[in-house]
Every structure is written in structure tokens, then in C-alpha cells.
Design a protein around this motif. Structure first.
Motif, PDB file in Angstrom:
ATOM      1  N   CYS A  15       0.730  -1.129  -0.044  1.00  0.00           N
ATOM      2  CA  CYS A  15      -0.022   0.142   0.198  1.00  0.00           C
ATOM      3  C   CYS A  15       0.750   1.431   0.172  1.00  0.00           C
ATOM      4  N   CYS A  46      -1.659   4.528   4.387  1.00  0.00           N
ATOM      5  CA  CYS A  46      -1.526   3.121   4.752  1.00  0.00           C
ATOM      6  C   CYS A  46      -0.321   2.603   4.461  1.00  0.00           C
ATOM      7  N   VAL A 101       0.637  -0.883   4.888  1.00  0.00           N
ATOM      8  CA  VAL A 101       0.531  -2.329   5.021  1.00  0.00           C
ATOM      9  C   VAL A 101       1.016  -2.811   3.787  1.00  0.00           C
ATOM     10  N   HIS A 151      -8.301  -6.646   2.936  1.00  0.00           N
ATOM     11  CA  HIS A 151      -7.862  -5.431   3.270  1.00  0.00           C
ATOM     12  C   HIS A 151      -8.510  -4.183   2.590  1.00  0.00           C
ATOM     13  N   ALA A 198     -11.821  -3.675   4.333  1.00  0.00           N
ATOM     14  CA  ALA A 198     -12.191  -3.404   5.512  1.00  0.00           C
ATOM     15  C   ALA A 198     -11.349  -2.265   5.828  1.00  0.00           C
ATOM     16  N   VAL A 199     -10.416  -1.885   5.431  1.00  0.00           N
ATOM     17  CA  VAL A 199      -9.615  -0.622   5.606  1.00  0.00           C
ATOM     18  C   VAL A 199      -9.716   0.634   4.650  1.00  0.00           C
ATOM     19  N   HIS A 200      -9.831   0.413   3.371  1.00  0.00           N
ATOM     20  CA  HIS A 200     -10.073   1.287   2.228  1.00  0.00           C
ATOM     21  C   HIS A 200     -11.507   1.480   2.007  1.00  0.00           C
ATOM     22  N   GLN A 201     -12.592   0.858   2.380  1.00  0.00           N
ATOM     23  CA  GLN A 201     -13.938   0.930   2.144  1.00  0.00           C
ATOM     24  C   GLN A 201     -14.092   0.694   0.816  1.00  0.00           C
TER      25      GLN A 201
END
Length: 64
Positions: free
Chosen positions: A8, A17, A19, A36, A39-42
Motif C-alpha cells: 500500500c 496506509c 501495510v 484489506h 475493511a480498511v479502504h472501504q
């Protein structure tokens, strides 16, 4: 097939981010990357997202 990764840090985001994900198979990496991204970046889990993520895969392991 060798190890693959997606990082990322190579793609600007509002949250900065840092990750990086890696796996021995593209299928395993794709599932982790989709989880990912959702969950994280919608993002929505769509065929287009999966295609885009696959283009971001690189051989080897992410740099430290």
C-alpha cells in the motif's frame, strides 16, 4: 511460482496506509488484498477491484 506481494505504501491514500501483504500464491494474496481493501479502504468487493489488485502484484517480498 515464487512469492508475490502488494504494498500500500506505493499507492497514495488519505490514511497513509503502510501495510504490505505477501503470499506464495496469487489466489491467497488476492484474497488477503481484497479483505484489506474492503475493511480498511472501504472498497467494494467487485470483479473490477480484483482485476485492479492483480495488476499491483509484484514478484518477491516487499522492501523493508
Amino acid at each position: 511460482m515464487g512469492r508475490k506481494y502488494v504494498d500500500c505504501r506505493e499507492y497514495p491514500s488519505d490514511i497513509g496506509c503502510t501495510v504490505a501483504l505477501s503470499a506464495d500464491s496469487e489466489d491467497e494474496l488476492l484474497e488477503a488484498a481484497v479483505q484489506h481493501a474492503v475493511a480498511v479502504h472501504q472498497h467494494q468487493d467487485t470483479p473490477e477491484l480484483r482485476t485492479q489488485l492483480k495488476t499491483m502484484f509484484k514478484d518477491g517480498a516487499p522492501p523493508a
